[in-house]
Design a protein around this motif. Structure first.
Motif, PDB file in Angstrom:
ATOM      1  N   CYS A   8       0.831  -1.199   0.000  1.00  0.00           N
ATOM      2  CA  CYS A   8       0.000   0.000   0.000  1.00  0.00           C
ATOM      3  C   CYS A   8       0.867   1.252   0.000  1.00  0.00           C
ATOM      4  O   CYS A   8       0.615   2.192  -0.760  1.00  0.00           O
ATOM      5  CB  CYS A   8      -0.924  -0.022   1.217  1.00  0.00           C
ATOM      6  N   SER A   9       1.888   1.266   0.796  1.00  0.00           N
ATOM      7  CA  SER A   9       2.777   2.415   0.889  1.00  0.00           C
ATOM      8  C   SER A   9       3.514   2.668  -0.423  1.00  0.00           C
ATOM      9  O   SER A   9       3.602   3.804  -0.892  1.00  0.00           O
ATOM     10  CB  SER A   9       3.782   2.195   2.017  1.00  0.00           C
ATOM     11  N   ILE A  10       4.031   1.613  -1.021  1.00  0.00           N
ATOM     12  CA  ILE A  10       4.763   1.743  -2.287  1.00  0.00           C
ATOM     13  C   ILE A  10       3.836   2.244  -3.388  1.00  0.00           C
ATOM     14  O   ILE A  10       4.170   3.166  -4.139  1.00  0.00           O
ATOM     15  CB  ILE A  10       5.406   0.398  -2.667  1.00  0.00           C
ATOM     16  N   ASP A  12       0.986   3.833  -3.046  1.00  0.00           N
ATOM     17  CA  ASP A  12       0.530   5.177  -2.737  1.00  0.00           C
ATOM     18  C   ASP A  12       1.587   6.212  -3.099  1.00  0.00           C
ATOM     19  O   ASP A  12       1.264   7.261  -3.668  1.00  0.00           O
ATOM     20  CB  ASP A  12       0.151   5.280  -1.260  1.00  0.00           C
ATOM     21  N   ASN A  13       2.838   5.926  -2.792  1.00  0.00           N
ATOM     22  CA  ASN A  13       3.921   6.844  -3.147  1.00  0.00           C
ATOM     23  C   ASN A  13       4.012   7.027  -4.653  1.00  0.00           C
ATOM     24  O   ASN A  13       4.177   8.153  -5.149  1.00  0.00           O
ATOM     25  CB  ASN A  13       5.261   6.357  -2.603  1.00  0.00           C
ATOM     26  N   ALA A  14       3.921   5.942  -5.403  1.00  0.00           N
ATOM     27  CA  ALA A  14       3.989   6.027  -6.859  1.00  0.00           C
ATOM     28  C   ALA A  14       2.831   6.853  -7.401  1.00  0.00           C
ATOM     29  O   ALA A  14       3.014   7.710  -8.276  1.00  0.00           O
ATOM     30  CB  ALA A  14       3.986   4.632  -7.477  1.00  0.00           C
ATOM     31  N   ARG A  16       0.937   9.137  -5.804  1.00  0.00           N
ATOM     32  CA  ARG A  16       1.048  10.549  -5.402  1.00  0.00           C
ATOM     33  C   ARG A  16       2.124  11.273  -6.205  1.00  0.00           C
ATOM     34  O   ARG A  16       1.945  12.429  -6.591  1.00  0.00           O
ATOM     35  CB  ARG A  16       1.325  10.667  -3.908  1.00  0.00           C
ATOM     36  N   ASN A  17       3.242  10.597  -6.463  1.00  0.00           N
ATOM     37  CA  ASN A  17       4.294  11.198  -7.285  1.00  0.00           C
ATOM     38  C   ASN A  17       3.803  11.443  -8.706  1.00  0.00           C
ATOM     39  O   ASN A  17       4.132  12.463  -9.326  1.00  0.00           O
ATOM     40  CB  ASN A  17       5.546  10.326  -7.299  1.00  0.00           C
ATOM     41  N   TYR A  18       3.009  10.508  -9.230  1.00  0.00           N
ATOM     42  CA  TYR A  18       2.431  10.680 -10.559  1.00  0.00           C
ATOM     43  C   TYR A  18       1.530  11.914 -10.596  1.00  0.00           C
ATOM     44  O   TYR A  18       1.612  12.723 -11.526  1.00  0.00           O
ATOM     45  CB  TYR A  18       1.640   9.435 -10.952  1.00  0.00           C
ATOM     46  N   ARG A  20       1.552  14.504  -8.540  1.00  0.00           N
ATOM     47  CA  ARG A  20       2.311  15.725  -8.253  1.00  0.00           C
ATOM     48  C   ARG A  20       3.190  16.143  -9.433  1.00  0.00           C
ATOM     49  O   ARG A  20       3.219  17.306  -9.818  1.00  0.00           O
ATOM     50  CB  ARG A  20       3.173  15.521  -7.006  1.00  0.00           C
ATOM     51  N   GLN A  25       5.439   6.572 -13.555  1.00  0.00           N
ATOM     52  CA  GLN A  25       6.072   5.945 -12.399  1.00  0.00           C
ATOM     53  C   GLN A  25       6.236   4.460 -12.674  1.00  0.00           C
ATOM     54  O   GLN A  25       5.456   3.874 -13.419  1.00  0.00           O
ATOM     55  CB  GLN A  25       5.217   6.129 -11.148  1.00  0.00           C
TER      56      GLN A  25
END
Length: 64
Positions: A8-10, A12-14, A16-18, A20, A25
């Motif tokens: 979930c963390s990985i 979610d980071n991908a 959110r980076n996409y 932003r 990603q």
């Protein structure tokens, strides 16, 4: 199958980076044979489908 915190963390980071950066990603899932790469990939894709609103319900992995 429940979504694990690390997947979930990985994912979610991908995602959110996409959002932003507006750049593609990648998530690389690696490990030894039998380490759960396929299941981790399914969980990551399920999470991304859910948060992006793109889950049409066809072929989706259930979160049981």
């Amino acid at each position: 199958m429940a979504i694990k915190a690390i997947e979930c963390s990985i994912a979610d980071n991908a995602f959110r980076n996409y959002l932003r950066d507006h750049t593609s990603q990648s998530v690389i899932v690696s490990g030894e044979s039998g380490s759960g790469k396929t299941e981790s990939t399914k969980l990551i894709l399920q999470y991304l489908a859910e948060v992006s609103g793109g889950d049409s319900g066809r072929g989706a992995v259930s979160a049981e």
